[in-house]
Design a protein around this motif. Sequence first.
Motif, PDB file in Angstrom:
ATOM      1  N   ARG A  13       0.835  -1.205   0.000  1.00  0.00           N
ATOM      2  CA  ARG A  13       0.000   0.000   0.000  1.00  0.00           C
ATOM      3  C   ARG A  13       0.873   1.260   0.000  1.00  0.00           C
ATOM      4  O   ARG A  13       0.594   2.224  -0.724  1.00  0.00           O
ATOM      5  CB  ARG A  13      -0.941  -0.016   1.202  1.00  0.00           C
ATOM      6  CG  ARG A  13      -2.027   1.027   1.120  1.00  0.00           C
ATOM      7  CD  ARG A  13      -3.101   0.915   2.179  1.00  0.00           C
ATOM      8  NE  ARG A  13      -2.561   0.874   3.527  1.00  0.00           N
ATOM      9  CZ  ARG A  13      -2.684  -0.170   4.360  1.00  0.00           C
ATOM     10  NH1 ARG A  13      -3.341  -1.240   3.972  1.00  0.00           N
ATOM     11  NH2 ARG A  13      -2.172  -0.123   5.567  1.00  0.00           N
ATOM     12  N   ILE A  14       1.948   1.252   0.780  1.00  0.00           N
ATOM     13  CA  ILE A  14       2.863   2.401   0.803  1.00  0.00           C
ATOM     14  C   ILE A  14       3.508   2.592  -0.565  1.00  0.00           C
ATOM     15  O   ILE A  14       3.634   3.722  -1.063  1.00  0.00           O
ATOM     16  CB  ILE A  14       3.927   2.218   1.911  1.00  0.00           C
ATOM     17  CG1 ILE A  14       3.282   2.312   3.290  1.00  0.00           C
ATOM     18  CG2 ILE A  14       5.051   3.237   1.777  1.00  0.00           C
ATOM     19  CD1 ILE A  14       4.193   1.902   4.434  1.00  0.00           C
ATOM     20  N   GLU A  19       3.841   5.212  -6.124  1.00  0.00           N
ATOM     21  CA  GLU A  19       3.569   5.156  -7.566  1.00  0.00           C
ATOM     22  C   GLU A  19       2.523   6.188  -7.972  1.00  0.00           C
ATOM     23  O   GLU A  19       2.519   6.657  -9.117  1.00  0.00           O
ATOM     24  CB  GLU A  19       3.103   3.753  -7.954  1.00  0.00           C
ATOM     25  CG  GLU A  19       4.188   2.704  -7.880  1.00  0.00           C
ATOM     26  CD  GLU A  19       3.656   1.291  -8.094  1.00  0.00           C
ATOM     27  OE1 GLU A  19       2.448   1.127  -8.370  1.00  0.00           O
ATOM     28  OE2 GLU A  19       4.458   0.351  -7.973  1.00  0.00           O
ATOM     29  N   ALA A  20       1.633   6.551  -7.042  1.00  0.00           N
ATOM     30  CA  ALA A  20       0.595   7.540  -7.335  1.00  0.00           C
ATOM     31  C   ALA A  20       1.145   8.962  -7.363  1.00  0.00           C
ATOM     32  O   ALA A  20       0.437   9.891  -7.760  1.00  0.00           O
ATOM     33  CB  ALA A  20      -0.533   7.440  -6.313  1.00  0.00           C
ATOM     34  N   GLY A  21       2.389   9.129  -6.923  1.00  0.00           N
ATOM     35  CA  GLY A  21       3.012  10.446  -7.030  1.00  0.00           C
ATOM     36  C   GLY A  21       3.416  11.074  -5.720  1.00  0.00           C
ATOM     37  O   GLY A  21       3.927  12.195  -5.706  1.00  0.00           O
ATOM     38  N   VAL A  22       3.203  10.407  -4.593  1.00  0.00           N
ATOM     39  CA  VAL A  22       3.617  10.955  -3.303  1.00  0.00           C
ATOM     40  C   VAL A  22       5.142  10.821  -3.200  1.00  0.00           C
ATOM     41  O   VAL A  22       5.713   9.782  -3.545  1.00  0.00           O
ATOM     42  CB  VAL A  22       2.919  10.195  -2.146  1.00  0.00           C
ATOM     43  CG1 VAL A  22       3.369  10.747  -0.795  1.00  0.00           C
ATOM     44  CG2 VAL A  22       1.421  10.265  -2.284  1.00  0.00           C
ATOM     45  N   VAL A  24       8.964  10.443  -1.656  1.00  0.00           N
ATOM     46  CA  VAL A  24       9.529   9.516  -0.683  1.00  0.00           C
ATOM     47  C   VAL A  24       9.643  10.200   0.682  1.00  0.00           C
ATOM     48  O   VAL A  24       9.343   9.598   1.719  1.00  0.00           O
ATOM     49  CB  VAL A  24      10.902   8.993  -1.162  1.00  0.00           C
ATOM     50  CG1 VAL A  24      11.582   8.176  -0.081  1.00  0.00           C
ATOM     51  CG2 VAL A  24      10.745   8.166  -2.419  1.00  0.00           C
ATOM     52  N   SER A  25      10.026  11.445   0.703  1.00  0.00           N
ATOM     53  CA  SER A  25      10.171  12.154   1.983  1.00  0.00           C
ATOM     54  C   SER A  25       8.816  12.283   2.689  1.00  0.00           C
ATOM     55  O   SER A  25       8.736  12.150   3.917  1.00  0.00           O
ATOM     56  CB  SER A  25      10.813  13.519   1.778  1.00  0.00           C
ATOM     57  OG  SER A  25      10.028  14.305   0.903  1.00  0.00           O
ATOM     58  N   ASP A  26       7.742  12.518   1.931  1.00  0.00           N
ATOM     59  CA  ASP A  26       6.403  12.586   2.538  1.00  0.00           C
ATOM     60  C   ASP A  26       5.988  11.220   3.084  1.00  0.00           C
ATOM     61  O   ASP A  26       5.397  11.131   4.163  1.00  0.00           O
ATOM     62  CB  ASP A  26       5.370  13.071   1.522  1.00  0.00           C
ATOM     63  CG  ASP A  26       5.560  14.542   1.154  1.00  0.00           C
ATOM     64  OD1 ASP A  26       6.210  15.264   1.942  1.00  0.00           O
ATOM     65  OD2 ASP A  26       5.056  14.944   0.084  1.00  0.00           O
ATOM     66  N   LEU A  27       6.283  10.157   2.353  1.00  0.00           N
ATOM     67  CA  LEU A  27       5.954   8.802   2.826  1.00  0.00           C
ATOM     68  C   LEU A  27       6.728   8.474   4.096  1.00  0.00           C
ATOM     69  O   LEU A  27       6.185   7.863   5.021  1.00  0.00           O
ATOM     70  CB  LEU A  27       6.267   7.768   1.742  1.00  0.00           C
ATOM     71  CG  LEU A  27       5.312   7.693   0.560  1.00  0.00           C
ATOM     72  CD1 LEU A  27       5.853   6.722  -0.482  1.00  0.00           C
ATOM     73  CD2 LEU A  27       3.938   7.276   1.008  1.00  0.00           C
TER      74      LEU A  27
END
Length: 129
Positions: A13-14, A19-22, A24-27
Amino acid sequence: MKRKRFSEEQIVRILKEHEAGVSVSDLCRKHGVSDASIYEWKAKYSGLDVSEAKRLNALEDDNNKLKKLLAGAMLDNLMLRDLNSKNGDTRCSVGSGGLSCRTTRGEPTAGLPGCGVLPDDNPVHVRAS
């Protein structure tokens, strides 16, 4: 063994969020992981569904178990070979004159009368009848 913080479903899910555009730093901020973890998961699980990720982990576990079994069997084989070479590779046979034990070089072995293998060295001791 290290406890996993995230299940395969959560990891997939992460990665779908990434892949949806978020970014890496936000994740990393949202889920409390390092960017190295995200990239490691991406290398391992990219393009997989949840069921495929679970199957991958199950196969890796089975592979590790088989590797341990193989290593144990190879170690046993090596120990037996080493033990056999230290004992002079003794061969016993039953002939018309009774039990005869000789080394692979053809020399008679020392030990009990009629047999060169001592009972402590060879648990399966053959007696002439």
